[in-house]
Write a protein that holds these residues in place. Structure first.
Motif, PDB file in Angstrom:
ATOM      1  N   GLU A  36       0.818  -1.221   0.000  1.00 21.07           N
ATOM      2  CA  GLU A  36       0.000   0.000   0.000  1.00 21.07           C
ATOM      3  C   GLU A  36       0.849   1.268   0.000  1.00 21.07           C
ATOM      4  OE1 GLU A  36      -3.403   0.362   2.438  1.00 21.07           O
ATOM      5  OE2 GLU A  36      -4.018  -1.705   2.118  1.00 21.07           O
ATOM      6  N   PHE A  37       2.138   1.154   0.297  1.00 26.09           N
ATOM      7  CA  PHE A  37       3.018   2.318   0.311  1.00 26.09           C
ATOM      8  C   PHE A  37       3.564   2.666  -1.066  1.00 26.09           C
ATOM      9  CE2 PHE A  37       4.218   1.036   4.903  1.00 26.09           C
ATOM     10  CZ  PHE A  37       3.092   1.669   5.393  1.00 26.09           C
ATOM     11  N   GLU A  38       3.375   1.783  -2.024  1.00 24.68           N
ATOM     12  CA  GLU A  38       3.894   1.999  -3.384  1.00 24.68           C
ATOM     13  C   GLU A  38       3.342   3.304  -3.955  1.00 24.68           C
ATOM     14  OE1 GLU A  38       6.580   1.077  -5.909  1.00 24.68           O
ATOM     15  OE2 GLU A  38       5.960  -0.634  -4.697  1.00 24.68           O
ATOM     16  N   GLY A  39       4.240   4.189  -4.374  1.00 24.55           N
ATOM     17  CA  GLY A  39       3.839   5.446  -5.001  1.00 24.55           C
ATOM     18  C   GLY A  39       3.328   6.505  -4.036  1.00 24.55           C
ATOM     19  N   LYS A  40       3.387   6.242  -2.728  1.00 27.00           N
ATOM     20  CA  LYS A  40       2.891   7.193  -1.737  1.00 27.00           C
ATOM     21  C   LYS A  40       4.057   8.000  -1.151  1.00 27.00           C
ATOM     22  CE  LYS A  40      -1.570   5.734  -0.986  1.00 27.00           C
ATOM     23  NZ  LYS A  40      -1.747   4.754  -1.986  1.00 27.00           N
ATOM     24  N   ARG A  41       3.772   9.253  -0.832  1.00 24.87           N
ATOM     25  CA  ARG A  41       4.752  10.093  -0.152  1.00 24.87           C
ATOM     26  C   ARG A  41       4.848   9.668   1.321  1.00 24.87           C
ATOM     27  NH1 ARG A  41       1.524  14.687  -1.312  1.00 24.87           N
ATOM     28  NH2 ARG A  41       2.178  15.440   0.715  1.00 24.87           N
ATOM     29  N   LEU A  42       5.913  10.063   1.970  1.00 28.40           N
ATOM     30  CA  LEU A  42       6.146   9.682   3.359  1.00 28.40           C
ATOM     31  C   LEU A  42       4.967  10.044   4.268  1.00 28.40           C
ATOM     32  CD1 LEU A  42       8.222   8.422   5.285  1.00 28.40           C
ATOM     33  CD2 LEU A  42       9.128  10.708   5.644  1.00 28.40           C
ATOM     34  N   GLN A  47       0.249   8.600   7.591  1.00 32.79           N
ATOM     35  CA  GLN A  47      -1.180   8.771   7.827  1.00 32.79           C
ATOM     36  C   GLN A  47      -1.910   7.442   7.725  1.00 32.79           C
ATOM     37  OE1 GLN A  47      -1.896  11.773   4.838  1.00 32.79           O
ATOM     38  NE2 GLN A  47      -1.823  13.438   6.332  1.00 32.79           N
ATOM     39  N   ARG A  48      -1.483   6.598   6.795  1.00 34.16           N
ATOM     40  CA  ARG A  48      -2.105   5.287   6.609  1.00 34.16           C
ATOM     41  C   ARG A  48      -1.885   4.415   7.850  1.00 34.16           C
ATOM     42  NH1 ARG A  48      -4.688   1.641   6.678  1.00 34.16           N
ATOM     43  NH2 ARG A  48      -5.029  -0.013   5.154  1.00 34.16           N
ATOM     44  N   MET A  67       8.400   5.700  12.760  1.00 30.37           N
ATOM     45  CA  MET A  67       8.334   4.589  11.807  1.00 30.37           C
ATOM     46  C   MET A  67       9.195   4.790  10.584  1.00 30.37           C
ATOM     47  SD  MET A  67       4.366   5.023  10.687  1.00 30.37           S
ATOM     48  CE  MET A  67       3.635   6.283  11.707  1.00 30.37           C
ATOM     49  N   LYS A  68       9.621   3.654  10.059  1.00 22.88           N
ATOM     50  CA  LYS A  68      10.288   3.587   8.769  1.00 22.88           C
ATOM     51  C   LYS A  68       9.356   2.781   7.890  1.00 22.88           C
ATOM     52  CE  LYS A  68      14.926   3.739  10.656  1.00 22.88           C
ATOM     53  NZ  LYS A  68      16.196   3.031  10.816  1.00 22.88           N
ATOM     54  N   THR A  69       8.952   3.378   6.776  1.00 21.52           N
ATOM     55  CA  THR A  69       7.979   2.733   5.888  1.00 21.52           C
ATOM     56  C   THR A  69       8.595   2.503   4.522  1.00 21.52           C
ATOM     57  OG1 THR A  69       7.092   4.908   5.305  1.00 21.52           O
ATOM     58  CG2 THR A  69       5.976   3.724   7.092  1.00 21.52           C
ATOM     59  N   TYR A  70       8.378   1.308   3.995  1.00 16.35           N
ATOM     60  CA  TYR A  70       8.946   0.933   2.705  1.00 16.35           C
ATOM     61  C   TYR A  70       7.915   0.200   1.861  1.00 16.35           C
ATOM     62  CZ  TYR A  70      13.291   1.479   5.383  1.00 16.35           C
ATOM     63  OH  TYR A  70      14.298   1.962   6.175  1.00 16.35           O
ATOM     64  N   SER A  71       7.993   0.398   0.553  1.00 19.78           N
ATOM     65  CA  SER A  71       7.253  -0.460  -0.364  1.00 19.78           C
ATOM     66  C   SER A  71       8.063  -1.750  -0.483  1.00 19.78           C
ATOM     67  CB  SER A  71       7.110   0.203  -1.736  1.00 19.78           C
ATOM     68  OG  SER A  71       8.374   0.248  -2.378  1.00 19.78           O
TER      69      SER A  71
END
Length: 87
Positions: A36-42, A47-48, A67-71
């Motif tokens: 779900e993080f694909e193509g999303k800004r930080l 927010q997700r 948090m550290k978020t990755y596709s």
């Protein structure tokens, strides 16, 4: 709240290929890999994740979440870089 409870809460609301949560009961640190993080800004990614916490973040049951978020592709590239630097 325990790390396992927080991890289960996030996992229930967000499909993750990798999810690791650590903390002291007030301050939490999470590493998340989700398609779900694909193509999303930080900010959109954060927010997700916050959306999965709902009232728990508003009532201060979860005081702070770093948090550290990755596709999945970013996570794969990060792993490749780590193994390249190990050689």
């Amino acid at each position: 709240m325990t790390a396992q409870e927080l991890q289960a809460l996030i996992a229930a609301g967000l499909p993750c290929e990798h999810l690791q949560v650590e903390g002291d009961g007030r301050h939490w640190y999470a590493t998340l890999v989700s398609p779900e993080f694909e193509g999303k800004r930080l900010i959109q990614r954060h927010q997700r994740v916050y959306a999965t916490l709902g009232e728990k973040i508003k009532t201060d049951e979860v005081h702070a979440l770093s948090m550290k978020t990755y596709s999945p592709a970013e996570w794969l590239a990060l792993g490749s870089q780590a193994s390249d630097s190990a050689h």
